[in-house]
Every structure is written in C-alpha cells, then in structure tokens.
Design an enzyme around this catalytic site. Structure first.
Site, PDB file in Angstrom:
ATOM      1  N   TYR A  42      51.611  28.342 -25.401  1.00 43.02           N
ATOM      2  CA  TYR A  42      52.678  27.358 -25.604  1.00 43.02           C
ATOM      3  C   TYR A  42      52.186  25.916 -25.487  1.00 43.02           C
ATOM      4  O   TYR A  42      52.745  25.024 -26.115  1.00 43.02           O
ATOM      5  CB  TYR A  42      53.799  27.574 -24.582  1.00 43.02           C
ATOM      6  CG  TYR A  42      54.461  28.920 -24.675  1.00 43.02           C
ATOM      7  CD1 TYR A  42      55.104  29.325 -25.846  1.00 43.02           C
ATOM      8  CD2 TYR A  42      54.435  29.794 -23.598  1.00 43.02           C
ATOM      9  CE1 TYR A  42      55.704  30.568 -25.935  1.00 43.02           C
ATOM     10  CE2 TYR A  42      55.036  31.041 -23.674  1.00 43.02           C
ATOM     11  CZ  TYR A  42      55.670  31.423 -24.842  1.00 43.02           C
ATOM     12  OH  TYR A  42      56.265  32.646 -24.935  1.00 43.02           O
ATOM     13  N   HIS A 100      31.461  30.864 -21.758  1.00 39.18           N
ATOM     14  CA  HIS A 100      31.891  31.301 -20.425  1.00 39.18           C
ATOM     15  C   HIS A 100      32.544  32.684 -20.522  1.00 39.18           C
ATOM     16  O   HIS A 100      33.775  32.801 -20.579  1.00 39.18           O
ATOM     17  CB  HIS A 100      32.872  30.266 -19.856  1.00 39.18           C
ATOM     18  CG  HIS A 100      33.088  30.380 -18.376  1.00 39.18           C
ATOM     19  ND1 HIS A 100      32.140  30.011 -17.447  1.00 39.18           N
ATOM     20  CD2 HIS A 100      34.160  30.816 -17.657  1.00 39.18           C
ATOM     21  CE1 HIS A 100      32.617  30.196 -16.234  1.00 39.18           C
ATOM     22  NE2 HIS A 100      33.837  30.698 -16.330  1.00 39.18           N
ATOM     23  N   ARG A 144      29.138  28.759 -10.352  1.00 38.53           N
ATOM     24  CA  ARG A 144      30.579  28.994 -10.346  1.00 38.53           C
ATOM     25  C   ARG A 144      31.354  27.991  -9.480  1.00 38.53           C
ATOM     26  O   ARG A 144      32.301  27.368  -9.931  1.00 38.53           O
ATOM     27  CB  ARG A 144      30.893  30.428  -9.848  1.00 38.53           C
ATOM     28  CG  ARG A 144      30.483  31.534 -10.797  1.00 38.53           C
ATOM     29  CD  ARG A 144      31.329  31.575 -12.061  1.00 38.53           C
ATOM     30  NE  ARG A 144      32.686  31.987 -11.813  1.00 38.53           N
ATOM     31  CZ  ARG A 144      33.108  33.235 -11.726  1.00 38.53           C
ATOM     32  NH1 ARG A 144      32.245  34.221 -11.835  1.00 38.53           N
ATOM     33  NH2 ARG A 144      34.383  33.522 -11.518  1.00 38.53           N
TER      34      ARG A 144
END
Length: 760
Positions: free
Chosen positions: A127, A82, A36
């Site tokens: 967006y 993931h 991580r």
C-alpha cells in the site's frame, strides 16, 4: 576420536561435534555482529539499511523522482542484495522513513508509515510508496566517483558498495540500536550543526580534548524534542567512555490553568502516558487531577492535557510526581558500539568516533580527487590527440580514406596512443569544424587548470583539510536545523507520598494490652468503650493527625513507627502489631506516641537513667525497630514524657521519685539531648539494689516554672509549692531526700500549672 578433521570420501569430513558446534556458532556470531546488527563508523548504516538506500538509488528513486511502491524496493533489495525476510527488510525501511524515529530521515514515505503512539501501525508494503529523502544525497552523491570499495552480492552476479561515502557523520546524526551476539549498540541521534562544528574543530586542532568538543556537541538531540536533564558531568563521562545513560523529561506548558504536555521522551507513546495517569487516578493516588485527555492531531502531534481539580493545585509539584511515577521522565541507555575502520566492533568515545570518521572522510575525499584526476588526465590525453589531428586534418583524412587499417598508420605517423587514435577515428565530420577546435582548446585549458588544482590538493594535507572543512560547512548549512531536545538543568523529581496525598484529619490511635492497634477518626474517643478480644483491654492511646506516624516503644527500649493513615479502623478489633513489625523475642509493646517531628521527649529507664530527644528520632522504616533507649540489665522503660510548650527546658524542673520514697528535683536542662542511648543518671540508686530490682524509679514528672506538685499515697496526699519544693532540690544523680512518713509508697502525682496572664 581425533580432534583434527580427517577426510573420508569425496570431500566429506569427519569432525568432533563440540568443535563443529563451536565453529558454527562463532561463524554465526561474527556474521550477526559484522553484517547484521552493528553500524559502520563511515556511513552509520547497517548492511540492510545500506542495501535499501543503494537499491532505491539504482531504481532512480531520488528525492525529485516520483514515488514508487515499497514492495518494488523491498523486492529489489531481497532479490539482489539481502536474501532475508521481507518483513524485517520492510521494517528497516519504515524506520528510516519515520520522522519521530530518525532525526534526519533517509526515506521519504507516502501513505501510512506509523505514528508516535504506535510505531508498528504502518500499512503493508503493497500500500505504501517511497522515494529517497533529500538527506540521503549526502550518502549517495559521491558513490560513482570511486570513493568506496565494492564487493560481490550474495550470489556473485552483482556488485554492491561495502560502505557509502557519507559527507557528514551520520553515525552520530541518526544514531541506531541493535542487538548482536554478546553485544549491543545504542547510539543516540545528534544535531547536524553541532556535530559539523565539532568536526571542524577537530580538523583545526586534532589534539582537541573532550571538553572542547562538548562545547559544540551539547548532547543528544532526539527527533521528538523533550528535555535532556542529565548533568554535564554525566554527559562528559558518557562521551568519554562510550557507555552510560541519559535522562529525558517531557516538556509542558500551562494554559488556562491546565497542564499541556507538548513533547515526550524518545519512543514514549502518548497512549502509555495516559494509561499510567488514568491508573493512578483510578487507584486514588492523584486526587488533585480531575481529568486527562489526548488532544493530539496533525498540527500538534503531541498534546496531552491534564486538568487539575482546582487552581490551588501546585502544578510543578504535580508534574514532579508524574515525572517520578510515569514515563514522562525516562532513562535512555547509551552504548557507542560500532564497526571501526579496522572492521572490528568496539565501544568508542565521542572524540574517537569523530577522529575515525574524519579519517574515513579524508580517505573518501582523497579517492574522489584521485578518481577525478585520473579522468582529467585521460581526457587531456585524448584532447592532445584530437588537437594533433586538427593540426594535420588533411593528412588524417587521407590516411583514413586510403588505408584498410588506418589506426596503426595514424599511431605511427603522428606518435599517437591507441586511445588517441581510436578517439580520432570516432570523430564525426561535423566535429571537424574550426569552432570545434576552439572548443577543444578551451576544454583543454580548463582541464589543465583543474589538473593542477587537483595535484595541489592531493599533495598538501593542509589544502585537503581546508577542502573537507569547506564541504562540511556547506552540507551543514543545507541540512542543519535548531535543536529539538533542549538541554536544561532540572531538580530531581520526587513522587508525592501517600501520606501527603491522604486527607489530613484528627485521629486517635489505640494500643491494647495484647499488642493490637487501631485508629479512630477524631479526638473524642473513649478507649474503654471500644471492643476488645477476650482477655484484652486498652493499654495506651495517642492523639494526632492522619499524616503523622504512630510510634511504639517496647519493653526492650526499641522504637517502631507506622503511618497513622495506614492503621485499621477502630470499628473492629484492629490488627496485631506483630503482623507488620518484628520485635525481639519476649518483648512486649508498652507505650504509644504521636506528635510533631520536633516535639521534645524525656526517655528514661526505671534504673534511673534518661535523656531528652526529639520525636523524629524515634521514627524508623525498619520492621525490626530501632534501638532507642539502652536499658541496664533487668531495667524497663518508663512512660515517655512529652515536654509541652508550657514547660521550657531552661526553666523546668525534673522530679524523680523512687519506690523507697526518695524524691529529687533538679533542672531539666541538666539532662543531655541525644538521638539515642542510655542517657545520664537522674537519681542515685545503689548498683546492687538496682541490679536486684530492690530499688527503682517509680515516678518521673516535669514541673514548669511556678507549678505546684501534689503527692498521693493511698488516701493521703500533700501539696508542694515553689517554697517547699526547694527542700527536695539537689544535683542530678544524687540520692534525693526521703518523703514524710506515710508517703513512702507514692501512687501518683498531679501538677497545678501557674495561671497565665491574660492577653491584652
């Protein structure tokens, strides 16, 4: 309960809670560290970053492709590789696309991807659109060439690369930050050209030391520019140990009398800088600044304008103050903690990181060449079979036409392998033309040359290093650019003190008998005309400037000081000194001084000891004061005497008079100049009489050359001039001579200074 697990029923185990908790926490900690938070030395990426890059390549989002919605990329990453939160995944993607966060961005974003003043202001992933940046090709170009290991994804349905075959040491180029369990990483970004040169230097001389490498790597190179002002020794120490700090300072220019800040330290917001400067202006800590504004735009991402009040303002001193009091100068922590080739986290120095990456790169290139050699060898094997078929084309056609199972017959007839026979059977009729045979022979010759070259490279470490060096040079030429963070030496920034900021004006400081203090503007102040609490009155006063310190002496010989501008106004009663200072028990404040730091003083006790010192020696920031004048048992300090300009130490005389009416004159220069202490004997007083306080010094005065002295005792007085003063002269420490009868109890002394010749 036993500490070893014991099976109960159908796979259910019994385990002590402490053991289970320890194991679960350690498993979680190792997962966070390895999968991580920390980057790998090979490609410089954390797992989530690596998966984003790989997923985008699988979607065909190369630097030349059309942009695709970020939500599509995030969806693929979460669904295939993931299985974590979409917000964290998208933030990692945004970080790789921000040119002010990454020195060499890996993602090319379209839309609102945040700004330097607010990196978290990016639009939602529905967006924005993205594709891979050109720089990411350095990570992906060799991926299909058998260069890295692959492993199953979280559900075992797909394969994902465990690392990416980086062609440059991106672990240093972009750096990274992360917090794991019990450890963290803070790797700063560096310049690609400098790091490439360092790699080449290590390939040419594997034993090169840090000094040699740092001739190429001058220091971190942040995307926002600014100035790196850390000393070279500090950088060497940091790169040697892998831990340390570096100092970054904003860059500024002078335009039309205004200060224009053009670059800020890494991750410093312009809005934060303006807020800090405006706060100081509001608190009147920047009286020399009239205005501050943000003129940043698309052409000038960082442009903060500071407007001084006048052209007389020292711009460099102003900026030094701002560097010391705002984030215009900031310290960045460095911790080169990463996952090494042995899959273990460790803090490494610069040379060790480069050695490990070169080892990774050599293995990557070796695997790439081995993969290519296998492909070439397989193709040559097939070409050999095809050319055999062309030499016996009629027989091959006959076997194919007549036999039900032609493959084993072809293999037996011409000694072909299964792969060669299959390739012959897959031939189309148009490939049986004579021209195709010539193409095959040309391809065979080219592949044979390539095979020989590949075998030479794989059999020679020197040739392999030369190839790697050539490739590093080519990649550096394509992606290297000039440094953005200038490495310069700058003096340490100093904040302007409040004393310097306050206006300089004449003040009179008044000390009362009960230890209350206050300050009035000007020198025309009558201390008896001020208001006092009941039972209190004026004790001492000093005239000076508001930028000077007010110095207090107490009955134990300790000195204290407070800034004159910080004292309360004389319009009220003032405030007790004990509210700011902490004198010893039973000590009382007795005297007050002000003046220039180099003013010479005479400090003495009534036991007959004293010395000369400069006023600056009495200044202290300690609330408990400073032991200045050492007093014999039972003695008290006499009022300090300022040695004025008219009294030269070389020519002046010191006059001491005891309560027994003994008077002694000796050269002032016979007293030592000390920073503190008891001093030397001024006039001789028997020890027993001094201890019993029967005899003590009553008066001290300094006589400039040519001065006359008038002695007062009650209503009587007499005048001593240069002629009869010599009657009382003697060596320092003598008993002195008795004054005339009737002048044994001297009340006061007055001086008549010699007339100064007129200036011509």
């Amino acid at each position: 309960m036993s500490t070893t697990p014991s099976a109960l029923i159908d796979g259910i185990e019994e385990m002590p809670l402490a053991q289970f908790s320890k194991k679960a926490y350690l498993d979680y900690a190792m997962y966070v560290i390895m999968d991580r938070a920390l980057p790998h030395v090979g490609d410089g990426l954390k797992p989530v970053q690596r998966r984003i890059i790989y997923a985008m390549s699988e979607l065909g989002l190369k630097a030349t492709a059309k942009y695709k919605k970020s939500a599509r990329t995030v969806g693929d990453v979460l669904g295939k590789f993931h299985p974590h939160g979409d917000t964290a995944c998208y933030e990692a993607m945004v970080h790789m696309a921000q040119p002010f966060a990454y020195r060499y961005p890996l993602v090319d974003g379209q839309g609102n991807w945040g700004a330097p003043e607010d990196p978290k202001s990016f639009a939602a992933m529905r967006y924005t659109e993205a594709r891979l940046a050109a720089f990411s090709e350095l990570l992906l170009e060799e991926l299909p060439m058998g260069t890295v290991d692959w492993g199953p994804n979280f559900d075992g349905t797909l394969k994902e690369p465990l690392t990416l075959p980086a062609r440059l040491p991106t672990i240093l180029l972009n750096g990274t930050t992360g917090i794991a369990v019990g450890m963290a990483t803070d790797i700063p970004p560096h310049n690609a050209g400098e790091v490439a040169q360092a790699c080449i230097a290590l390939l040419e001389n594997p034993k090169a030391d840090l000094e040699t490498i740092c001739r190429h790597v001058r220091g971190p190179d942040y995307p926002g520019g600014a100035e790196l002002i850390s000393q070279r020794e500090d950088l060497l120490r940091l790169y040697r140990s892998g831990k340390g700090t570096i100092r970054l300072r904003a860059a500024y220019e002078l335009e039309n009398g205004e200060v224009v800040i053009t670059a800020l330290p890494h991750q410093v917001s312009p809005a934060r800088i303006i807020e800090q400067i405006a706060s100081q202006m509001q608190k009147k800590r920047l009286p020399m600044v009239a205005d501050v504004r943000d003129d940043s735009d698309h052409e000038d991402p960082i442009r903060i304008v500071i407007v001084p009040r006048s052209n007389r303002v020292d711009k460099d001193a102003l900026m030094a103050h701002l560097f010391a009091t705002t984030d215009l100068e900031k310290t960045q922590r460095v911790n080169l903690n990463l996952i090494g080739l042995d899959r273990r986290p460790k803090v490494m120095g610069l040379v060790a990181i480069l050695h490990e990456w070169l080892q990774y790169r050599q293995e990557t290139v070796r695997r790439r060449l081995t993969f290519r050699l296998a492909k070439v060898t397989d193709r040559l094997h097939i070409l050999e079979g095809l050319l055999t078929a062309f030499l016996n084309i009629d027989e091959v056609i006959r076997i194919i036409r007549r036999e039900d199972h032609p493959k084993p017959v072809l293999m037996k007839r011409f000694g072909l392998s299964d792969i060669q026979a299959e390739a012959i059977l897959q031939l189309r009729l148009r490939h049986l033309a004579r021209l195709e045979e010539m193409k095959l022979r040309g391809e065979q010759d080219a592949l044979e040359k390539e095979r020989v070259q590949l075998e030479k490279l794989l059999s020679s470490k020197r040739r392999l290093k030369t190839l790697i060096k050539r490739e590093i040079k080519a990649d550096a030429k394509n992606f290297a650019d000039p440094r953005r963070t200038a490495v310069v030496e700058r003096p340490e920034a100093q904040a302007i003190s409040q004393v310097d900021l306050a206006p300089v004006e004449p003040v009179t400081v008044v000390l009362s008998l009960n230890g209350w203090v206050r300050a009035a503007k000007g020198h025309e102040v009558d201390p008896d005309g001020l208001m006092y609490k009941a039972g209190d009155r004026s004790l001492d006063l000093a005239r000076g400037r508001s930028n000077q310190a007010a110095i207090f002496l107490d009955s134990t010989g300790r000195s204290y000081s407070l800034p004159a501008h910080s004292l309360p106004s004389a319009r009220g009663y003032g405030e007790p000194l004990t509210s700011r200072l902490t004198p010893p028990a039973k000590a009382v404040f007795s005297h007050l001084l002000m003046g220039a730091a180099d003013t010479l003083l005479l400090l003495a006790s009534d036991a007959g000891y004293g010395f000369l010192t400069e006023l600056d020696n009495l200044v202290t920031k300690n609330q408990k004061g400073k032991a200045m004048l050492t007093l014999p048992k039972g003695a008290l300090p006499l009022p300090p005497i300022t040695i004025g300009a008219s009294a030269s130490v070389e020519s002046a005389l010191l006059c001491a008079i005891s309560n027994e009416g003994r008077m002694l004159l000796f050269p002032l220069k016979d007293l030592p100049i000390l920073p503190k202490g008891k001093g030397n004997k001024i006039i001789g007083i028997p020890a027993k009489r001094a201890a019993a306080r029967e005899e003590l010094v009553r008066h001290l005065t300094v006589l400039p050359a040519g001065a006359a002295l008038t002695v007062y005792a009650g209503k009587r007085h007499f005048r001593l001039t240069a002629g009869n003063l010599q009657d009382y002269a003697g060596e320092r420490g003598r008993r002195g001579r008795k004054l005339p009868r009737g002048f044994q109890n001297v009340e006061r002394l007055t001086l008549e200074l010699p007339e100064q010749p007129p200036l011509i």
